[in-house]
Every structure is written in structure tokens, then in C-alpha cells.
Design an enzyme around this catalytic site. Structure first.
Site, PDB file in Angstrom:
ATOM      1  N   HIS A 363     -54.195   1.126  35.755  1.00  0.00           N
ATOM      2  CA  HIS A 363     -54.526   0.548  36.564  1.00  0.00           C
ATOM      3  C   HIS A 363     -54.392  -1.075  35.752  1.00  0.00           C
ATOM      4  O   HIS A 363     -53.762  -2.051  36.701  1.00  0.00           O
ATOM      5  CB  HIS A 363     -56.305   0.306  36.954  1.00  0.00           C
ATOM      6  CG  HIS A 363     -56.886   1.785  37.388  1.00  0.00           C
ATOM      7  ND1 HIS A 363     -57.915   1.874  37.626  1.00  0.00           N
ATOM      8  CD2 HIS A 363     -56.022   2.685  37.937  1.00  0.00           C
ATOM      9  CE1 HIS A 363     -57.991   3.208  38.085  1.00  0.00           C
ATOM     10  NE2 HIS A 363     -56.850   3.603  38.086  1.00  0.00           N
ATOM     11  N   ARG A 470     -49.814  -3.084  48.937  1.00  0.00           N
ATOM     12  CA  ARG A 470     -50.434  -1.868  48.627  1.00  0.00           C
ATOM     13  C   ARG A 470     -51.919  -2.235  48.645  1.00  0.00           C
ATOM     14  O   ARG A 470     -52.537  -3.034  47.613  1.00  0.00           O
ATOM     15  CB  ARG A 470     -50.082  -1.980  46.991  1.00  0.00           C
ATOM     16  CG  ARG A 470     -48.735  -1.471  47.052  1.00  0.00           C
ATOM     17  CD  ARG A 470     -48.435  -1.159  45.309  1.00  0.00           C
ATOM     18  NE  ARG A 470     -47.172  -0.311  45.195  1.00  0.00           N
ATOM     19  CZ  ARG A 470     -46.015  -0.690  44.659  1.00  0.00           C
ATOM     20  NH1 ARG A 470     -45.901  -2.337  44.565  1.00  0.00           N
ATOM     21  NH2 ARG A 470     -45.137  -0.159  44.423  1.00  0.00           N
ATOM     22  N   ARG A 506     -49.788  -1.095  53.919  1.00  0.00           N
ATOM     23  CA  ARG A 506     -49.923   0.546  53.619  1.00  0.00           C
ATOM     24  C   ARG A 506     -51.448   0.858  53.333  1.00  0.00           C
ATOM     25  O   ARG A 506     -52.036   0.151  52.903  1.00  0.00           O
ATOM     26  CB  ARG A 506     -49.118   0.760  52.445  1.00  0.00           C
ATOM     27  CG  ARG A 506     -49.268   2.129  51.923  1.00  0.00           C
ATOM     28  CD  ARG A 506     -48.123   2.320  50.705  1.00  0.00           C
ATOM     29  NE  ARG A 506     -48.770   2.069  49.678  1.00  0.00           N
ATOM     30  CZ  ARG A 506     -48.265   2.360  48.345  1.00  0.00           C
ATOM     31  NH1 ARG A 506     -46.908   2.668  48.341  1.00  0.00           N
ATOM     32  NH2 ARG A 506     -48.947   1.995  47.251  1.00  0.00           N
ATOM     33  N   GLU A 605     -41.114   9.304  51.310  1.00  0.00           N
ATOM     34  CA  GLU A 605     -41.356   9.282  49.716  1.00  0.00           C
ATOM     35  C   GLU A 605     -41.178  10.905  49.312  1.00  0.00           C
ATOM     36  O   GLU A 605     -41.278  11.001  47.972  1.00  0.00           O
ATOM     37  CB  GLU A 605     -42.672   8.928  49.150  1.00  0.00           C
ATOM     38  CG  GLU A 605     -42.885   7.521  49.509  1.00  0.00           C
ATOM     39  CD  GLU A 605     -44.644   7.094  48.988  1.00  0.00           C
ATOM     40  OE1 GLU A 605     -44.308   6.434  47.898  1.00  0.00           O
ATOM     41  OE2 GLU A 605     -45.422   7.231  49.852  1.00  0.00           O
ATOM     42  N   ASN A 628     -39.503   4.809  44.336  1.00  0.00           N
ATOM     43  CA  ASN A 628     -40.250   5.410  43.136  1.00  0.00           C
ATOM     44  C   ASN A 628     -40.689   7.003  43.315  1.00  0.00           C
ATOM     45  O   ASN A 628     -40.370   7.643  42.236  1.00  0.00           O
ATOM     46  CB  ASN A 628     -41.621   4.631  42.708  1.00  0.00           C
ATOM     47  CG  ASN A 628     -41.337   3.067  42.562  1.00  0.00           C
ATOM     48  OD1 ASN A 628     -40.236   2.726  42.518  1.00  0.00           O
ATOM     49  ND2 ASN A 628     -42.166   2.344  42.936  1.00  0.00           N
ATOM     50  N   ASP A 629     -41.431   7.256  44.212  1.00  0.00           N
ATOM     51  CA  ASP A 629     -41.708   8.275  44.186  1.00  0.00           C
ATOM     52  C   ASP A 629     -40.469   9.507  44.615  1.00  0.00           C
ATOM     53  O   ASP A 629     -40.460  10.666  44.413  1.00  0.00           O
ATOM     54  CB  ASP A 629     -42.883   8.807  45.529  1.00  0.00           C
ATOM     55  CG  ASP A 629     -44.479   8.330  44.925  1.00  0.00           C
ATOM     56  OD1 ASP A 629     -44.553   9.088  43.686  1.00  0.00           O
ATOM     57  OD2 ASP A 629     -45.069   7.783  45.239  1.00  0.00           O
ATOM     58  N   CYS A 676     -38.674   0.007  49.620  1.00  0.00           N
ATOM     59  CA  CYS A 676     -39.655  -0.959  48.939  1.00  0.00           C
ATOM     60  C   CYS A 676     -40.102  -0.309  47.367  1.00  0.00           C
ATOM     61  O   CYS A 676     -40.942  -0.681  46.848  1.00  0.00           O
ATOM     62  CB  CYS A 676     -40.816  -1.081  49.861  1.00  0.00           C
ATOM     63  SG  CYS A 676     -41.890   0.612  49.945  1.00  0.00           S
TER      64      CYS A 676
HETATM   65  C1  PEP Z   1     -42.901   4.217  45.994  1.00  0.00           C
HETATM   66  O1  PEP Z   1     -43.313   5.306  45.587  1.00  0.00           O
HETATM   67  O2  PEP Z   1     -41.751   3.925  45.784  1.00  0.00           O
HETATM   68  C2  PEP Z   1     -43.789   3.107  46.269  1.00  0.00           C
HETATM   69  C3  PEP Z   1     -43.375   1.859  46.763  1.00  0.00           C
HETATM   70  O3  PEP Z   1     -44.983   3.491  46.223  1.00  0.00           O
HETATM   71  P1  PEP Z   1     -45.887   3.239  44.894  1.00  0.00           P
HETATM   72  O4  PEP Z   1     -44.960   2.817  43.632  1.00  0.00           O
HETATM   73  O5  PEP Z   1     -47.141   2.359  45.094  1.00  0.00           O
HETATM   74  O6  PEP Z   1     -46.220   4.867  44.727  1.00  0.00           O
HETATM   75 MG    MG Z   2     -45.378   5.845  46.434  1.00  0.00          MG
END
Ligand code: PEP
Ligand code: MG
Length: 746
Positions: A363, A470, A506, A605, A628-629, A676
Site C-alpha cells: 500500500h 483507481r 474504475r 487485463e 500491468n496485469d 492505462c
Molecule cells: C493494470 O493492470 O495495468 C492496471 C492499470 O491496473 P492496476 O495496475 O491497478 O492493477
Molecule cells: Mg490491473
């Protein structure tokens, strides 16, 4: 017998105190200590070995071994019995040293005539400083009392080392906390910062080690424990709604009332230590056990006990109570770990953060990212090395910390910062210009946000809107579930601050790395693939419904854009969307205004969604790639695992081809698509994705300038041709070819 041992120990401590108080120079003090320890304990040899550097121990003083060997005899960590004590942090007590495992004979010391060996580590709160050794000709095991006495001497040595007592003329040691050190950690938020150390929990230094009167010291200890119990009870009374905090405090209370804990500290006092030294000795023992505990639960409990000892030391010494008002100029926060709430309290006052522990998904890291404060995590030793007010430079790009840097480092680092500042000026000059490429395509540039505090960046960064808000940060930074009215107010303020610019909210994305402090932790073997995001929302819709209501009310008739995280199949989107429909019907029934327009999108994702049916693509109002995911699942490489998270290049041909396929599918169904994830904010990655047809990016505000600057200098048709040629040539990654193209531009 016990009493005799106690009075011997007190006598020895009394003599040690005289040495401490004397005006003697560093080496002389060490010599005196070896002399009086050997003398008091009736052994032939007492020697002090201290670390020269991280790997080497040096004989710094001895009574009984050859005097010429002092400052000559050195050994590596782990070498010989002394090295073994230093490496393991455990006592070695043997009647027959030459036959003991690992024994190494040092001829220059003349130690061959000594059979018994007792070595205890000199360490201060887990930090290894050296080894204290007793040897005797008589082949015998040293008694428990002798071991204890030597441990106490080792502790006194450790404290004196901390206080710089052995530094000076003919010094055996360099002064601690004065040299420049480079510490390596890992990067959790990029950026560079220069400032001064602010220890979140400053260490307590015990200057008064020896107690004159055990009765007085016992009373001081008991009073302090009483004080501690009261403060823990007060904390408990205030924490009734926070299950996890209650659990920790219950453990504190249990320890604070523990007879064993108190007894061990009282025994330390009876042997001559002051109340605070008795607590610290017990704490050192706990730390030693902690470093050997393999069981996670046990380690946690020992950690609790360690925290409790810190509190007790603070009460006893009156040290270590920091208030925000004393923050130095350009503060760089140093802590073992820090909770999100505490970090938010410091807020943007901080220039940088250095954590001894932490993880990229913690966090604290999420908040640091949201506040754009450079953060280096896993910086071992920083807590022991840094003192309040130390000059420090944080390189969040490389995951490096320069503590008390020397002039050359300062100059090089400042050059780097100046270059970054210059680049920022360049970016500021194009803030209000569009991200239009040389081939005439204009890319939409949005920013990612998560806190109210992010909103001013909308203006300063030149972002067109918020492409990803977020919402989980509001849930993560609290100790309890936020209420609907609170959320509605907050979302309304976000919309007010956006002044009509589009904000994509989101819905709650928790689970995996984002665990709510007040939610029962799930024991999942693989949380990233587990019960998270929309899966939680659909299975336990209460929170999602509350959040949807809050969002609709915040809009109060204004346009609203919602996005669901982690949609892996069409049905999940359909069910989530049905929740929105229900929420709208309910609002209408209650006579509330509903949004003027409502867009409902999904985050792509998981690779599965890239292959969803055409109908899904037609139905969804827009898609946003959570890179990212998506990347972690595409390459099966955990985004939080340091060993693999950088292993696969985003510009890997497979990944780019996959992204191109998604872009093509969206184009065929006219589905608006954006990206994103973090890669949107990396200029070269952003360039390649836009070259492949993506026309909206959402990134950290600070990245908008660099990305826009590059896009405005490039021809996307050329870049696309470069990527395709690289693919046709069989390259693994398009990066070398693209970099070559970029070099040709200048
Ligand atoms: C992602 O997964 O790219 C994303 C934007 O969400 P988070 O990083 O919050 O999982
Ligand atoms: Mg994500």
C-alpha cells in the site's frame, strides 16, 4: 551461587562503567576492557574482534594473545571459530577448540596453547559489529554465568561502538554514521531526490547501561511496563473496529503482561544492568531468535515483541518521539515499513522514501506512486546506517541510495537532477499543445489518478482527462470500510475538480496485491490468479452496489464513465453492467438524478478477453488495456516478483503482435480503446503502441510531458514499418530496431 554470579556481574559492569566514563582514547578503552574482563572472569585470554568491512574481522584488542597480532590478524566472515560466531550470530562454547568444527589456527596470535573457547557476537539490535572471545588453557566448557557475563560485556561494547567510544587517536574503528555509503534496494517509484533523513521511528540510544541499585531499576522497569500497559489498553479501546489492529494489540497486551518477559528483564537488572539496558538485552535476544525463526507466524509474534520493546525503551528514555513539526528541509523518510495512512499524513511534504522492507505492490508503494514520490524499497541496513538529518540522495530510477554522499557523488547526482529539471522545462513548454505526430495523428493523453490530491495535476500536466481513477486507494488507506455518503462526496469533488473533463472511475479493484486492512485475508495459493477485482464484486455485490450508488449520486446529473477491472469473460461484464442498471432503476425510484450520459467500459487485463466474441466488443462502450496485469498473464511472469518482473520486454514481438490484434479487433467493431498500464508512460513503449494503432493513453501525470515530446517528433507510419520489419527479420524484441530509428532522428 546465583547471588555470587550476580554480584560478580555487577562488579564487572561497575568497572566497565569507569572505562566508559574515562577520557581514554579509543584503543586504550578497548585494551582496558579486554584487560578487566579477563581479570574479573579469571581467564587467560579476552579478545575483541571488530568488523573492518562487511566481510572482514580484525583483532582489535587482546589480553593474553600476542600483542603484535593486534590489527594484524584478520579473518573473513565464516572463517575459523570467530568468523563462525560472526556469521551465525550464535555463541560458540567449546572445551576443545582445536577439534571444533571450523577451527583455524592463527600462528601469530600464539593461541595454540588455549584449549577452551567462548565466542559471543557483538551486535546491536541485529546489526553485527564483531565478536568477543574468552579463551583458557584449562579444557572446560564455560558456565552459563560466564556466558551471560560475556554477553553483557558484548552488549556494552556494542553500545559504546554506537556512541563512537572507540574512535579517535590510534583508533581501532572508523567513526560510525559518518562515512559515505551506497545502499542498493529496488525501485518502487522512479524519480530522484536530494534531502535529509527523517527516521519514521528514530532509534533509541541507551547511554546509561549500568544500574547502581537493582531495586531502583526494577521499579523504573515496572513503572514503565505499567505505562506501556495503559497505552496499549488505550490503543485497544480506540481500535475496536479494526480487526487486524485489534489482533496485533491483543498480542502486545499479552506480551506486556507476560511474566516470562518481565522475569528475563528483571534478571538482567539483577546482574547489574540499568532498566533500559535490560530491555535492550532482551530485545537483542528476541532479534537473534527472529533471524533464526523459519515459521512465519513465530516471526510475526517476535516482531510484535520487538515493537513492544521499542515502545518500552521510548518510555524509559524519553527518546524517539517525533512530531511532524520538526521535519527537516526536503525530508527523505526512512522506515522499516510504513502504513498507507501514516504515509498520507506526511503527504507531499516528503521528497523521497527509503524502506528497509516493503514490496512494489504494498500500500505504501501505491501511495508513493500516487504522490509521485521516489521510493526505494528493500534497502537493507538503511535503518541502522542512517541518522536523523543525514544528507541523502535517492535514485528511484536505479533503486540506489547514497547516504552521506561525498562531493563527487553529489556533483554527479545533481547533474542528473539538473538534466531532469531541464527536460521538465521542455515538457512544460508543450503542455498545452496536442500530442500530434509528424504524420498528423493526434493521440489522446489522459492521466491516471487515485487520490483527490492528484487532481491538480490535470491542469499542470496538460492531461485531457483522467483515463483511470483507481478507486481502491480510498478503501486501502482507511481502517474501515468507507461509507456511501463519504464516497459520494469524494467522487463529487473529483468531478468538480475535473471541471467537465472526462474521468473514468474504475470500480473497486482489490485482492491479489491489494488487500483491504479490514477484510478477512484470503488464504490463496496464487492471489494474482485468485479472488480479486470483479470476481469479488460479483460474488459479494454489497460493496459494489454501495460504490455504484455513490458514483451515480456523485454525478448528480453530470456525465459518468465507469470501468470494471479484470473482466475475463463476457458474462462478467454483462453481470456487472446489470448491477449498474439496477442501481439506476433504484436511483430513479428514489427520485434522484441520474447521469446525463453513462459510458460503461471494461479493462482488458487477461488474454482471454482479447479473444471474446464479437458481440462483447460491440456491446462494451470502451475497453482499456490494463497492461500491468495483461503483461504478467501473457508472459506468465508475476509483476511483483523481482526475479521475473523485468524479464520480458514489452516490445517483445509476441506482445506487440498481441496488442496489434486487439487494436485491429477494436477497430473492426468501432470499440474505443485505450491503454492505462505503466507502459503508457514510457515514451518508447507508448510510441510503439500508438504506431500500431492505439490512439489513447493514460499514464502518470509526470509521464505526459516525456511521452508527448517524443510522439511529436515521430512519424508513426515509419515506426510501424520499423516494428513490422523487425518482426519479419525474426527479432525477439523490436526495441533495438526502434532505438536505432530514434537515434537516426537526431
Ligand atoms: C493494470 O493492470 O495495468 C492496471 C492499470 O491496473 P492496476 O495496475 O491497478 O492493477
Ligand atoms: Mg490491473
Amino acid at each position: 551461587m546465583v547471588e555470587r554470579a550476580e554480584s560478580e556481574s555487577r562488579k564487572l559492569l561497575g568497572r566497565l562503567r569507569d572505562t566508559m566514563a574515562s577520557e581514554a582514547a579509543g584503543q586504550e578503552r578497548l585494551d582496558q576492557i579486554t584487560h578487566l574482563t579477563a581479570d574479573s572472569m579469571g581467564t587467560e585470554v579476552c579478545s575483541i574482534y571488530l568488523f573492518r568491512d562487511d566481510e572482514t574481522l580484525e583483532l582489535c584488542a587482546t589480553q593474553g594473545l600476542n600483542a603484535e597480532a593486534v590489527h594484524q590478524t584478520r579473518m573473513k566472515l565464516g572463517e575459523g571459530l570467530v568468523g563462525r560466531v560472526a556469521r551465525t550470530g550464535r555463541i560458540v562454547n567449546t572445551a576443545d577448540a582445536p577439534s571444533a568444527h571450523g577451527f583455524r589456527y592463527m600462528p601469530e596470535t600464539g593461541e595454540e596453547i588455549y584449549s577452551s573457547f567462548l565466542g559471543v557476537p557483538i551486535q546491536r539490535l541485529g546489526e553485527k559489529l564483531g565478536v568477543l572471545v574468552m579463551q583458557s588453557k584449562e579444557a572446560r566448557q564455560f558456565s552459563a554465568d560466564e556466558v551471560y557475563a560475556l554477553e553483557v560485556v558484548a552488549m556494552v561494547l556494542a553500545e559504546m561502538t554506537e556512541l563512537g567510544a572507540f574512535v579517535g587517536e590510534g583508533a581501532a574503528l572508523r567513526a560510525r554514521h559518518t562515512e559515505s555509503v551506497l545502499l542498493r534496494g529496488s525501485t518502487a517509484q522512479e524519480g530522484t531526490a536530494e534531502g535529509y533523513v527523517w527516521l519514521h521511528e528514530p532509534r533509541v540510544i541507551v547511554t546509561n547501561l549500568v544500574g547502581d541499585d537493582p531495586q531502583t531499576e526494577r521499579k523504573r522497569l515496572l513503572d514503565a511496563i505499567e505505562n506501556l500497559r495503559i497505552s496499549v489498553d488505550q490503543l485497544l479501546a480506540g481500535a475496536v473496529e479494526d480487526a487486524e489492529q485489534v489482533q496485533v494489540l491483543e498480542a502486545y497486551r499479552m506480551f506486556a503482561n507476560s511474566k516470562g518477559w518481565l522475569r528475563r528483564m528483571e534478571e538482567n537488572i539483577d546482574r547489574g544492568l540499568s532498566a533500559e539496558a535490560a530491555v535492550e538485552k532482551e530485545q537483542s535476544d528476541v532479534r537473534a531468535r527472529m533471524s533464526q525463526a523459519n515459521d512465519a507466524y513465530l516471526r510475526e509474534r517476535l516482531q510484535d515483541l520487538d515493537d513492544l520493546s521499542n515502545r518500552l525503551l521510548r518510555i524509559l528514555t524519553g527518546q524517539g518521539v517525533q512530531t511532524g513539526a520538526e521535519l527537516p528541509e526536503n525530508p527523505i523518510l526512512v522506515a522499516r515499513n510504513i502504513g498507507p495512512g501514516e504515509l498520507l499524513e506526511y503527504g507531499r511534504k516528503l521528497r523521497g522514501i527509503i524502506l528497509e522492507e516493503g514490496s512494489v505492490g504494498s500500500h505504501a508503494a501505491i501511495i508513493a506512486r500516487a504522490l509521485a514520490i521516489p521510493l526505494v524499497i528493500n534497502t537493507k541496513r538503511i535503518q541502522n546506517e542512517a541518522l536523523n538529518g543525514d544528507h541523502v540522495m535517492v535514485d528511484g530510477d536505479q533503486g540506489i541510495v547514497h547516504l552521506r554522499p561525498d562531493d563527487t557523488v553529489v556533483a554527479a547526482f545533481r547533474d542528473k537532477m539538473a538534466m531532469q529539471a531541464k527536460a521538465q522545462e521542455r515538457y512544460a513548454s508543450i503542455r498545452d499543445k496536442p500530442a500530434t505526430t509528424l504524420c498528423g495523428k493526434t493521440i489522446r493523453m489522459d492521466m491516471n489518478a487515485g487520490l483527490m490530491a492528484d487532481l491538480p495535476s490535470l491542469e499542470s500536466s496538460g492531461a485531457e482527462g483522467v483515463g483511470l481513477f483507481r478507486t481502491e486507494l480510498q478503501f486501502l488507506v482507511r481502517n474501515q470500510m468507507p461509507r456511501r455518503t463519504e464516497l459520494a462526496e469524494l467522487y463529487a469533488r473529483v468531478l468538480d475538480a475535473a471541471k467537465g473533463k472526462r474521468v473514468v472511475f474504475r470500480t473497486l479493484d482489490i485482492g491479489s496485491d491489494k488487500v483491504l486492512p479490514y477484510m478477512k485475508p484470503q488464504d490463496e495459493p496464487n492471489p494474482a490468479l485468485g479472488w480479486r477485482a470483479i470476481r469479488v464484486g460479483l460474488d459479494k455485490p454489497g460493496v459494489m452496489r454501495m460504490q455504484l450508488q455513490a458514483l451515480l449520486r456523485a454525478a448528480n446529473g453530470r456525465p459518468m464513465t465507469l470501468m470494471f477491472p479484470f473482466i475475463a469473460q463476457y458474462d462478467e461484464y454483462r453481470l456487472a453492467r446489470a448491477e449498474v442498471d439496477k442501481a439506476i432503476a433504484r436511483e430513479l425510484k428514489l427520485g434522484h438524478r441520474i447521469p446525463e450520459t453513462l459510458e460503461i467500459g471494461a479493462m482488458l487485463e487477461t488474454p482471454s478477453l482479447a479473444f471474446a466474441c464479437k458481440k462483447f466488443y460491440e456491446e462494451v462502450d470502451f475497453l482499456s488495456i490494463g497492461g500491468n496485469d495483461l503483461k504478467q498473464f501473457f508472459f506468465a511472469a508475476d509483476r511483483e516478483n523481482e526475479r521475473v518482473r523485468r524479464r520480458y520486454d514489452t516490445l517483445n514481438i509476441s506482445f506487440l503482435t498481441f496488442l496489434e490484434d486487439i487494436i485491429t479487433r477494436c477497430a473492426a467493431t468501432n470499440t474505443p480503446l485505450s491503454f492505462c498500464g505503466e507502459d503508457a508512460g514510457r515514451p518508447v513503449e507508448a510510441l510503439c503502441m500508438t504506431a500500431l494503432g492505439l490512439n489513447a493513453l493514460s499514464m502518470r501525470p509526470a509521464s505526459i510531458g516525456p511521452v508527448k515530446h517524443l510522439l511529436r517528433r515521430c512519424n508513426l507510419d515509419d515506426v510501424r514499418a520499423v516494428i513490422h520489419a523487425s518482426r519479419d527479420a525474426g527479432d525477439q524484441s523490436a526495441r533495438p530496431a526502434v532505438m536505432e530509428y530514434l537515434r537516426s532522428l537526431t
